[in-house]
Design an enzyme around this catalytic site. Structure first.
Site, short mmCIF file in Angstrom:
data_model
loop_
_atom_site.label_atom_id
_atom_site.label_comp_id
_atom_site.label_asym_id
_atom_site.label_seq_id
_atom_site.Cartn_x
_atom_site.Cartn_y
_atom_site.Cartn_z
N GLU A 41 0.83 -1.21 0.00
CA GLU A 41 0.00 0.00 0.00
C GLU A 41 0.87 1.26 0.00
O GLU A 41 0.61 2.21 -0.74
CB GLU A 41 -0.91 -0.01 1.22
N ASP A 45 0.71 3.85 -3.09
CA ASP A 45 0.30 5.23 -2.86
C ASP A 45 1.23 6.19 -3.58
O ASP A 45 0.78 7.14 -4.25
CB ASP A 45 0.29 5.50 -1.36
N ASP A 114 -7.29 1.30 0.57
CA ASP A 114 -5.93 0.82 0.84
C ASP A 114 -5.58 -0.38 -0.03
O ASP A 114 -4.43 -0.53 -0.47
CB ASP A 114 -5.79 0.43 2.32
N GLU A 117 -4.51 0.63 -3.53
CA GLU A 117 -3.12 1.07 -3.53
C GLU A 117 -2.16 -0.12 -3.42
O GLU A 117 -1.10 -0.14 -4.06
CB GLU A 117 -2.89 2.05 -2.39
#
Length: 226
Positions: A41, A45, A114, A117
């Site tokens: 994640e 991101d 989440d 990502e």
């Protein structure tokens, strides 16, 4: 995990993992295993932010940094990613611990966002930056076509505050009414009281700030400004 569900997800993503263990890790919440998706994640991101920033820079050569930052924030914020997760039917693929399953974690926006990502991070490690860039731009195609610079890209709390100030009304008040989960994975519930609305508006998020933004967005919808 059901291979039919996994294959259906990969078709929707437009990508088949060479290393299936990366896909399983990307789908694994920390409540389910010590080998969870938080590192993926973190990576995803950063990749998502870069790809969207690069595309906005290319599409809007005359737009300043402030507007581009607001457009990027709109495109990568949690509720946008959660919408995308629902388009992928990601909830049925999540690997959650018993507590999260019982509390409906497969529907929780923060977990869905989440996981998107984490999938981005996993695909990057399984392939290369050009492959994940192509996929992200395909997933975001309609949203990129619709987005434009201007006040619409200001965050919901700012837009709500400016709306009320423009009418000489009191500013909204935000009250935390519930905090669920452990310190590393909390969900905040906020009540937002707004002049002109009879009942408090409710917002939830993985931080107080995100919950306040979600509540402000609901208030804007009730005021018919969204």
């Amino acid at each position: 995990m059901n291979p039919i569900v996994i294959n259906r997800l990969q078709r929707k993503l437009g990508y088949t993992f060479q290393q299936q263990e990366l896909l399983l890790q990307a789908l694994t919440h920390r409540s389910a295993s010590s080998k969870h998706n938080e590192r993926l994640e973190f990576l995803g991101d950063s990749i998502l932010s870069f790809v969207i920033a690069n595309e906005l820079y290319r599409r809007f050569p005359r737009v300043d940094e402030g507007d581009m930052s607001r457009m990027r924030a709109t495109l990568v914020r949690g509720n946008t990613l959660a919408e995308m997760a629902r388009e992928f039917d990601l909830g049925e693929c999540l690997r959650l611990g018993p507590g999260e399953l019982k509390s409906g974690g497969f529907r929780r926006e923060s977990i869905l966002a989440d996981t998107v990502e984490a999938l981005i991070g996993g695909i990057f490690l399984d392939s290369d930056i050009h492959t994940i860039e192509r996929l992200i731009l395909a997933w975001y195609h309609s949203r990129l076509e619709e987005i434009s610079p201007g006040d619409k890209q200001k965050d919901p709390k700012t837009r709500l505050q400016e709306y009320l100030q423009g009418r000489h009304l009191p500013l909204p008040s935000y009250l935390v009414v519930q905090v669920r989960g452990e310190a590393h994975d909390q969900e905040f519930t906020i009540h937002c009281q707004v002049s002109g609305l009879n009942e408090p508006v409710i917002g939830t998020g993985s931080s107080r700030r995100k919950a306040e933004q979600a509540a402000a967005e609901q208030a804007l919808k009730q005021l018919e400004l969204e």
